[in-house]
Design a protein around this motif. Structure first.
Motif, mmCIF file in Angstrom:
data_model
loop_
_atom_site.group_PDB
_atom_site.id
_atom_site.type_symbol
_atom_site.label_atom_id
_atom_site.label_comp_id
_atom_site.label_asym_id
_atom_site.label_seq_id
_atom_site.Cartn_x
_atom_site.Cartn_y
_atom_site.Cartn_z
ATOM 1 N N ALA A 99 0.818 -1.216 0.000
ATOM 2 C CA ALA A 99 0.000 0.000 0.000
ATOM 3 C C ALA A 99 0.850 1.264 0.000
ATOM 4 C CB ALA A 99 -0.955 -0.005 1.198
ATOM 5 N N GLY A 100 1.837 1.317 -0.884
ATOM 6 C CA GLY A 100 2.616 2.538 -1.050
ATOM 7 C C GLY A 100 3.750 2.729 -0.058
ATOM 8 N N ARG A 101 3.922 1.787 0.863
ATOM 9 C CA ARG A 101 5.004 1.912 1.845
ATOM 10 C C ARG A 101 5.910 0.703 1.783
ATOM 11 N NH1 ARG A 101 4.946 4.728 6.115
ATOM 12 N NH2 ARG A 101 3.487 6.446 6.328
ATOM 13 N N ILE A 102 7.151 0.897 2.285
ATOM 14 C CA ILE A 102 8.068 -0.229 2.408
ATOM 15 C C ILE A 102 7.804 -0.890 3.754
ATOM 16 C CG2 ILE A 102 10.475 -0.910 2.632
ATOM 17 C CD1 ILE A 102 10.251 0.053 -0.073
ATOM 18 N N GLU A 103 7.449 -2.177 3.730
ATOM 19 C CA GLU A 103 7.195 -2.890 4.983
ATOM 20 C C GLU A 103 8.501 -3.300 5.633
ATOM 21 O OE1 GLU A 103 2.906 -3.367 5.501
ATOM 22 O OE2 GLU A 103 4.340 -4.614 6.582
ATOM 23 N N GLN A 104 9.415 -3.808 4.801
ATOM 24 C CA GLN A 104 10.690 -4.279 5.335
ATOM 25 C C GLN A 104 11.684 -4.408 4.202
ATOM 26 O OE1 GLN A 104 10.466 -7.985 7.440
ATOM 27 N NE2 GLN A 104 12.567 -7.861 8.187
ATOM 28 N N MET A 105 12.957 -4.252 4.531
ATOM 29 C CA MET A 105 13.988 -4.327 3.512
ATOM 30 C C MET A 105 15.145 -5.140 4.057
ATOM 31 S SD MET A 105 15.141 -0.952 1.547
ATOM 32 C CE MET A 105 16.865 -0.732 1.805
ATOM 33 N N GLY A 106 15.720 -5.983 3.229
ATOM 34 C CA GLY A 106 16.862 -6.760 3.692
ATOM 35 C C GLY A 106 17.209 -7.834 2.694
ATOM 36 N N SER A 107 18.174 -8.669 3.039
ATOM 37 C CA SER A 107 18.545 -9.771 2.149
ATOM 38 C C SER A 107 17.412 -10.794 2.180
ATOM 39 C CB SER A 107 19.841 -10.407 2.624
ATOM 40 O OG SER A 107 19.594 -11.148 3.793
ATOM 41 N N PRO A 108 17.329 -11.633 1.143
ATOM 42 C CA PRO A 108 16.250 -12.638 1.140
ATOM 43 C C PRO A 108 16.227 -13.472 2.419
ATOM 44 C CG PRO A 108 17.318 -12.573 -0.998
ATOM 45 C CD PRO A 108 18.089 -11.637 -0.113
ATOM 46 N N ALA A 109 17.408 -13.911 2.897
ATOM 47 C CA ALA A 109 17.448 -14.753 4.090
ATOM 48 C C ALA A 109 16.960 -13.979 5.312
ATOM 49 C CB ALA A 109 18.870 -15.269 4.316
ATOM 50 N N GLU A 110 17.393 -12.728 5.435
ATOM 51 C CA GLU A 110 16.958 -11.898 6.562
ATOM 52 C C GLU A 110 15.441 -11.772 6.608
ATOM 53 O OE1 GLU A 110 20.380 -8.838 6.291
ATOM 54 O OE2 GLU A 110 18.592 -7.786 7.014
ATOM 55 N N LEU A 111 14.873 -11.445 5.433
ATOM 56 C CA LEU A 111 13.426 -11.247 5.385
ATOM 57 C C LEU A 111 12.695 -12.532 5.705
ATOM 58 C CD1 LEU A 111 12.615 -8.930 2.360
ATOM 59 C CD2 LEU A 111 13.244 -8.381 4.692
ATOM 60 N N TYR A 112 13.234 -13.637 5.213
ATOM 61 C CA TYR A 112 12.539 -14.905 5.404
ATOM 62 C C TYR A 112 12.629 -15.356 6.859
ATOM 63 C CZ TYR A 112 10.825 -19.560 4.388
ATOM 64 O OH TYR A 112 10.075 -20.694 4.356
ATOM 65 N N GLU A 113 13.819 -15.248 7.434
ATOM 66 C CA GLU A 113 14.013 -15.748 8.800
ATOM 67 C C GLU A 113 13.452 -14.791 9.841
ATOM 68 O OE1 GLU A 113 14.683 -18.679 9.117
ATOM 69 O OE2 GLU A 113 15.735 -19.202 7.265
ATOM 70 N N ASN A 114 13.583 -13.482 9.592
ATOM 71 C CA ASN A 114 13.138 -12.517 10.597
ATOM 72 C C ASN A 114 12.216 -11.464 10.020
ATOM 73 O OD1 ASN A 114 14.454 -13.457 12.998
ATOM 74 N ND2 ASN A 114 16.378 -12.822 12.042
ATOM 75 N N PRO A 115 11.041 -11.877 9.568
ATOM 76 C CA PRO A 115 10.113 -10.862 9.067
ATOM 77 C C PRO A 115 9.737 -9.930 10.214
ATOM 78 C CG PRO A 115 9.002 -12.980 9.298
ATOM 79 C CD PRO A 115 10.452 -13.223 9.568
ATOM 80 N N SER A 116 9.471 -8.678 9.909
ATOM 81 C CA SER A 116 9.160 -7.743 10.991
ATOM 82 C C SER A 116 7.673 -7.431 11.070
ATOM 83 C CB SER A 116 9.952 -6.447 10.826
ATOM 84 O OG SER A 116 9.550 -5.806 9.642
ATOM 85 N N THR A 117 6.898 -7.849 10.057
ATOM 86 C CA THR A 117 5.449 -7.655 10.138
ATOM 87 C C THR A 117 4.751 -8.932 9.683
ATOM 88 O OG1 THR A 117 5.240 -6.860 7.874
ATOM 89 C CG2 THR A 117 5.667 -5.193 9.546
#
Ligand SMILES: Nc1ncnc2c1ncn2[C@@H]1O[C@H](COP(=O)(O)OP(=O)(O)OP(=O)(O)O)[C@@H](O)[C@H]1O
Ligand SMILES: [Mg+2]
Lengths: 289, 384
Positions: B218-236
């Motif tokens: 919805a027009g915002r960045i939810e989270q940014m990082g390497s694929p592994a980071e996002l997969y292992e530690n999603p923030s939302t």
């Protein structure tokens, strides 16, 4: 899939001929109906042209050459025997060319404005553009005559008033033709050109114009055809001048020289030659790629 | 090349967006975007349809004017530069090849507009790079979708832009060709060493190709990082559901003891690594990926220290060969998915009473109070 269905299909085909022969009258009619209709339509459309071509070889005799006398090349050898006629053709051609150029340039610009921009008077202008196509020609001609009489006076009527009148109704057709071509164009193409370092001028020159050109060409041809054979509006705005359609209409009442058929045939031949040439050129170009 | 200077190309040019915003009337398509794309990286912008990805790219390329915010290339502010003055090129979502020009002229277009005199060698080289040299004389309409895609890429790459923007270039291709082109694109990016910003709504595509992923919603960045980071530690919860699949359980933090956070969820005590849980008290959402979860028949032995959810019943079993996917319903009605690798273990039939368990270090914690279904629908859409 084809490989699977092919073998069983073979015996069916072999068994078909006798069956087909039994149904043949109906099948024959069905197969040839299209051909018959096509031929009829062609005859219907081409017969007048054929007759004009044939009559152009009539031996000129007296004033009215409606009736076949005998074969002669006299009319072809001397198409401008009647000086007035060739003069009127020259006039019609000059008006046609000027009106076409002005209407095409103007109409193309209007079409761009209508498709590309949203402005207040847009729907109003759309309706206005439609008017010359919808209004009866007599009304338009009479209105224009009244306008010219009251502004420049009866003495001012002539080449320019005819041309202005022709531009007026041709513009509508040009706008409609170019607009449909423009509306069908993918807007991302122009964005892609800009993304690839083309300035707005270059974008127009290398992308927009080549893509819209066929529409503009068609519009110009249409405008020329409309101008060259217009009678009603022209009569109202011509003053003392006589265009070719006016000459023919007038002469039909006074005399009908065979030369009219010659000019008619010539126009047909030139038109067909242009079409044939463009086809040949187009084919040659696609063959080169 | 002097033309580079005209375009203001600079060394070490990261792409930086600061507070970038685009509004259409009262609708905000891109909302206060801040991000930096390091030079030479493969950056993926991942998000569902309509979240503002194309709008963002168009602002970077200059085809759309931002409502607010700035765009920097290296140390230069390019926000007010016309699109034809930016060292940025785009591969469009629908390719946008010029239908009236042949392939050769399509690829040469950018060079010619910049006044490059000798285009023959670069164009030929570029067509060879995408392996379509033999089609130089064809018109775009005479190419297949995959070939058009490669020409669109060649037409952009030949200009050696500082940043190449790719707007779902693989969207129209079938799965097999898509995988092939992903590998190809990655190879070309490594070969030419340019910054690629790749827009996609395919999470698998983003994960396989990108160095860095920004998940947009919805027009915002939810989270940014390497694929592994996002997969292992999603923030939302959106990221947890959009990027792969997650089991999410709402609970309450009971206490923190050193490195361990204790949580009650559905009446059961579970633990979490404190390092992977941003919440220290109150509502929390505990997440665990299906492949990290194991199944055991009720009463069977479970490794010591594992988190366990008892009272489950298998409701669905799908054997996929390489793994088996289970859907387990807990007594409280919650559903848990479990992916078990095919290691020759017994397959549990639907109706079997089971305990679900996992190593506590494999779970992650999220701020409580979020919609645990956010982003999940997109996964199903993608799979369909
Ligand atoms: N010119 C416009 N006027 C009004 N709204 C617009 C305009 N262009 C885009 N939008 C809206 O902005 C939002 C973002 O659009 P955008 O094209 O950036 O989506 P996207 O993320 O690229 O989606 P997709 O994956 O479907 O391509 C959409 O909701 C769209 O309806
Ligand atoms: Mg898009």
């Amino acid at each position: 899939m084809t490989a699977v269905t092919a073998p069983p299909a073979a015996p069916t085909t072999a068994a078909r001929p006798p069956e087909a022969r039994r149904r043949s009258p109906l099948a024959w009619a069905r197969e040839h109906l299209l051909l018959a209709v096509t031929v009829l339509i062609f005859v219907f459309m081409l017969l007048p042209n054929v007759i004009i071509f044939w009559m152009s070889f009539n031996q000129p005799q007296g004033k009215f050459d409606y009736v076949w006398h005998r074969f002669s090349l006299a009319a072809w050898q001397n198409p401008c025997a009647n000086g007035e006629m060739c003069h009127s053709i020259g006039l019609s051609l000059r008006i046609g060319v000027v009106a076409t150029i002005v209407a095409t340039v103007l109409g193309t610009m209007i079409a761009f404005a209508m498709v590309r921009y949203r402005f207040k008077a847009r729907s109003g202008i759309n309706a206005l553009l439609f008017l010359p196509m919808a209004a009866p020609e007599v009304v338009m001609g009479a209105t224009l005559a009244a306008l010219f009489f009251n502004t420049i006076g009866p003495g001012g009527l002539g080449f320019w008033t005819i041309t202005i009148a022709h531009v007026m109704f041709c513009v509508s057709y040009v706008v409609v033709t170019v607009k449909s071509r423009l509306a069908g164009m993918d807007p991302t193409l122009e964005r892609a050109a800009q993304d690839l370092y083309a300035t707005p001028t270059q974008t127009f020159r290398y992308v927009t114009l080549p893509l819209v050109a066929p529409g503009i060409a068609a519009a110009a041809l249409l405008a020329f055809a409309l101008s060259i054979d217009d009678y009603i509006v022209t009569v109202f705005t011509a003053g003392n001048l006589e265009t070719f359609p006016m000459y023919i209409w007038g002469s039909v009442q006074r005399a009908y020289p065979a030369q009219i058929d010659v000019i008619g045939s010539l126009m047909l031949i030139v038109t067909m030659a242009i079409i044939a040439l463009s086809q040949v050129l187009g084919r040659a170009r696609s063959a080169r790629r | 090349m002097s033309s580079n200077d005209v375009l203001g190309r600079t060394e070490g040019g990261d792409l930086r967006l600061a507070g970038l915003t685009k509004r259409y009337g009262s609708f905000t398509a891109v909302d206060d975007l801040d991000l930096t794309v390091p030079q030479g990286s493969f950056f993926a912008l991942l998000g569902a349809s309509g979240c503002g990805k194309t709008t963002t790219l168009r602002m970077v390329s200059g085809l759309e004017e931002p409502t607010a915010g700035r765009i920097f290339l290296g140390d230069q502010d390019v926000t007010d530069r016309k699109p034809y003055r930016r060292p940025v090129n785009t591969v469009f979502q629908n390719y946008a090849l010029f239908p009236h020009l042949d392939i050769y002229e399509n690829v040469a277009f950018g060079l010619r507009r910049r006044g490059v005199k000798d285009v023959k060698k670069p164009v030929t080289d570029m067509l060879d790079l995408v392996e379509l040299g033999h089609l130089a004389k064809r018109k775009p309409g005479q190419l297949s979708g995959g070939q058009q895609q490669r020409i669109a890429l060649a037409r952009a790459l030949i200009n050696q832009p500082q940043v190449l923007l790719l707007d779902e270039p693989l969207g129209a291709l079938d799965l097999k060709l898509r995988r092939q082109m992903q590998i190809e694109l990655k190879r070309i990016q490594l070969e030419v060493g340019l910054t690629f910003v790749h827009v996609t709504h395919d999470q698998e595509e983003a994960m396989t190709m990108a160095d860095t992923i920004a998940v947009m919603n919805a027009g915002r960045i939810e989270q940014m990082g390497s694929p592994a980071e996002l997969y292992e530690n999603p923030s939302t919860t959106f990221v947890a559901n959009f990027l792969g699949q997650s089991n999410l359980l709402t609970g309450t933090v009971e206490g923190v003891d050193g490195d361990v956070v204790t949580v009650t969820a559905h009446g059961q005590r579970l633990t979490l690594d404190a390092a992977r849980c941003p919440v220290r008290s109150g509502a929390v959402i505990l997440g665990v990926r299906p492949e990290k979860v194991h199944l055991a028949r009720t009463g069977a032995e479970i490794p010591a220290g594992h988190n366990r959810l008892t009272g489950g019943t298998v409701v669905d079993t799908s054997f996929i060969g390489v793994s088996t996917q289970y859907l387990v319903t807990l007594a409280t009605g919650e559903e848990v998915s479990v992916f078990e690798q095919n290691t020759g273990r017994e397959i549990q039939r639907p109706g079997t009473e089971v305990v679900v368990h996992w190593d506590p270090s494999q779970g992650f914690g999220l701020e409580g109070g979020q919609d645990i279904e956010a982003g999940a629908a997109d996964i199903e859409e993608d799979a369909a």
